[in-house]
Design an enzyme around this catalytic site. Structure first.
Site, short mmCIF file in Angstrom:
data_model
loop_
_atom_site.label_atom_id
_atom_site.label_comp_id
_atom_site.label_asym_id
_atom_site.label_seq_id
_atom_site.Cartn_x
_atom_site.Cartn_y
_atom_site.Cartn_z
CG ASP A 114 -21.62 32.47 -9.14
OD1 ASP A 114 -20.64 32.59 -8.37
OD2 ASP A 114 -22.03 33.38 -9.86
CG PHE A 115 -18.30 26.90 -10.56
CD1 PHE A 115 -18.48 26.31 -9.32
CD2 PHE A 115 -18.20 26.07 -11.68
CE1 PHE A 115 -18.57 24.93 -9.19
CE2 PHE A 115 -18.28 24.70 -11.56
CZ PHE A 115 -18.47 24.12 -10.32
CG ASP A 189 -29.59 24.04 -7.07
OD1 ASP A 189 -30.53 23.58 -7.74
OD2 ASP A 189 -29.14 25.19 -7.25
CB CYS A 217 -20.41 -2.44 -4.93
SG CYS A 217 -21.43 -1.51 -3.78
P1 CNA Z 1 -20.66 30.31 -13.19
O1 CNA Z 1 -19.57 30.09 -14.14
O2 CNA Z 1 -20.30 30.55 -11.77
O3 CNA Z 1 -21.49 31.54 -13.75
C1 CNA Z 1 -22.58 32.08 -13.07
C2 CNA Z 1 -23.10 33.24 -13.90
O4 CNA Z 1 -24.29 33.70 -13.31
C3 CNA Z 1 -22.14 34.42 -13.97
O5 CNA Z 1 -22.12 34.92 -15.30
C4 CNA Z 1 -22.76 35.45 -13.01
O6 CNA Z 1 -22.54 36.77 -13.44
C5 CNA Z 1 -24.21 35.10 -13.13
N1 CNA Z 1 -25.00 35.38 -11.93
C6 CNA Z 1 -24.72 35.07 -10.64
N2 CNA Z 1 -25.76 35.41 -9.85
C7 CNA Z 1 -26.71 35.94 -10.67
C8 CNA Z 1 -28.01 36.47 -10.46
N3 CNA Z 1 -28.58 36.49 -9.26
N4 CNA Z 1 -28.68 36.94 -11.53
C9 CNA Z 1 -28.14 36.93 -12.77
N5 CNA Z 1 -26.91 36.43 -13.03
C10 CNA Z 1 -26.22 35.94 -11.99
O7 CNA Z 1 -21.69 29.10 -13.20
P2 CNA Z 1 -22.24 28.27 -14.44
O8 CNA Z 1 -23.53 27.72 -14.03
O9 CNA Z 1 -22.16 29.02 -15.70
O10 CNA Z 1 -21.18 27.09 -14.52
C11 CNA Z 1 -21.57 25.79 -14.63
C12 CNA Z 1 -21.16 24.97 -13.44
C13 CNA Z 1 -21.55 25.61 -12.16
C14 CNA Z 1 -21.88 23.67 -13.43
O11 CNA Z 1 -20.97 22.63 -13.58
C15 CNA Z 1 -22.61 23.58 -12.10
O12 CNA Z 1 -22.68 22.27 -11.61
C16 CNA Z 1 -21.86 24.45 -11.22
N6 CNA Z 1 -22.48 25.00 -10.02
C17 CNA Z 1 -23.77 24.72 -9.68
C18 CNA Z 1 -24.32 25.26 -8.54
C19 CNA Z 1 -25.75 24.92 -8.16
O13 CNA Z 1 -26.19 23.81 -8.38
N7 CNA Z 1 -26.50 25.88 -7.63
C20 CNA Z 1 -23.58 26.11 -7.72
C21 CNA Z 1 -22.24 26.38 -8.10
C22 CNA Z 1 -21.71 25.83 -9.24
#
Ligand code: CNA
Length: 372
Positions: A114-115, A189, A217
């Protein structure tokens, strides 16, 4: 960083040219570029909630929209603010139009970081790129000047296999049971597609890697073509014009969200009778503010490892420039509808499925993978 501040008045990011947009969005929506709350200064910091409320009431006459912690006007929507309370609500047939909202946390168990997770998150591992700030790697203006770091990272992060998680299949199961109005994802993803969620049930708010477009383009390219280029350590370049960079159709910070996002939000949120939010820090706007778009009597469930979405957003959000509002109420005294289920999205999805008596169906669909 300074340039990205989402302050009252058009910010630079709001002026930036939308590249993916449909005609019938309102002006406010057109100005709702993809931005992170981390980019904003918080002029409300250092004040108590009560002081802020009072100030808003006096200056802006908006006090009635800001719910006080002790405001108990609403009857309780759930019998208990637990998983059992939510399951009971579904079993009673009160959830016929469920909206699910998801973020990167639902895909971490599929091997995609994640981020914002402190050590494993993408932002914590960008040192070698010498970026002006971690978010620059997903900033459209930075990308236009220097696309290389993004593609190096894209190669590193490219999923080795596209295996949806139990949580993705939980969402698909809600659809199979006829209960899913729509799934809104921030993820790029394509794992919801691989789990078999039909395109009409899916809103990819931040686009996806499914296709790419030449910035010059506008010729479209497939995911397969982009993958080959990325894995050859190239910046993908258009084969039909004078070397335009082919950018995956994901929404960078500073770009407008797809028209489909705004159209579906307008159509869906007033109908929603259960909002399930999973695996997101709710820090990216305008997506995060969707939690405010459901009706007052719609229960909202956050399934996440960490708390998110509570509390007053920044002043610019309150002023309507970046979404906002009182946020989720699960931690507040006046809570009458919100539930926070803390833990891993896979574990908790499996538990909910079990309590609903759907385990066999869940296991059956979890064997099947679709073309993204
Ligand atoms: P974020 O800000 O990284 O937050 C992720 C959240 O998920 C956090 O609160 C973590 O505690 C929680 N978390 C992580 N793993 C788990 C789990 N297994 N179970 C429960 N909770 C968990 O990411 P957001 O999605 O909030 O931010 C939005 C961004 C992330 C978007 O612009 C996406 O495009 C971007 N992103 C997407 C991907 C993907 O497509 N898989 C990957 C990384 C970032």
């Amino acid at each position: 960083m300074e340039e990205n501040k989402n302050e009252p008045g058009p910010s630079k990011s709001q002026e930036s040219k939308p590249t993916i947009e449909e005609d019938n969005d309102s002006d406010a929506e057109k100005n709702s570029t993809h931005s992170s709350d981390e980019e904003e200064s918080d002029p409300t910091s250092g004040f108590s909630m009560e002081q802020i409320r009072k100030w808003l009431q006096e200056k802006l006459h908006v006090g009635s929209c800001v719910q006080s912690d002790s405001d108990q006007r609403h009857p309780l929507i759930l019998n208990e603010f637990t998983m059992d309370g939510v399951v009971e609500y579904i079993k009673e047939g009160r959830a016929k139009n469920i909206i699910t909202m998801a973020g990167a946390g639902i895909s971490t168990s599929a091997g995609i970081p994640d981020f914002r997770s402190p050590t494993s998150g993408i932002y914590a591992n960008l040192g070698k790129f010498n970026l002006p700030n971690p978010m620059a790697i997903f900033d459209i203006r930075y990308f236009e000047e220097n696309p290389k770091p993004f593609f190096v990272l894209a190669k590193e992060l490219y999923p080795k296999s596209f295996n949806p998680t139990p949580c993705h299949y939980f969402i698909k199961l809600l659809h199979d049971k006829g209960l899913l109005l729509r799934h809104y994802t921030q993820n790029i993803d394509t794992l919801e597609r691989v789990a078999g969620l039909p395109a009409n049930k899916l809103v990819e708010a931040h686009g996806s890697f499914h296709t790419g477009t030449c910035l010059k383009c506008k010729k479209e390219y497939t995911q397969e073509w982009m993958k080959t280029e990325i894995f050859s350590d190239k910046v993908p370049q258009c084969t039909s014009c004078d070397g335009g960079v082919v950018k995956p159709n994901i929404i960078f910070f500073g770009e407008n969200l797809p028209g489909r996002f705004f159209n579906c939000v307008r159509e869906d949120f007033s109908k929603c009778d259960l909002l399930i939010i999973m695996g997101t820090s709710l820090q990216v706007q305008p997506f995060a503010s969707l939690v405010e778009r459901v009706s007052d009597d719609c229960p909202r469930v956050l399934i996440n490892r960490d708390k998110a979405g509570g509390g007053l957003a920044t002043l610019s959000n309150i002023l309507g420039l970046g979404g906002g509002g009182p946020g989720l109420l699960y931690d507040k005294k006046g809570n009458y509808r919100d539930v926070f289920l803390q833990g891993y999205t896979d574990d908790l999805s499996i538990e909910i499925v079990e309590k609903l008596g759907w385990t066999e169906d869940h296991q059956k669909i979890s064997q099947v993978k679709y073309e993204p």
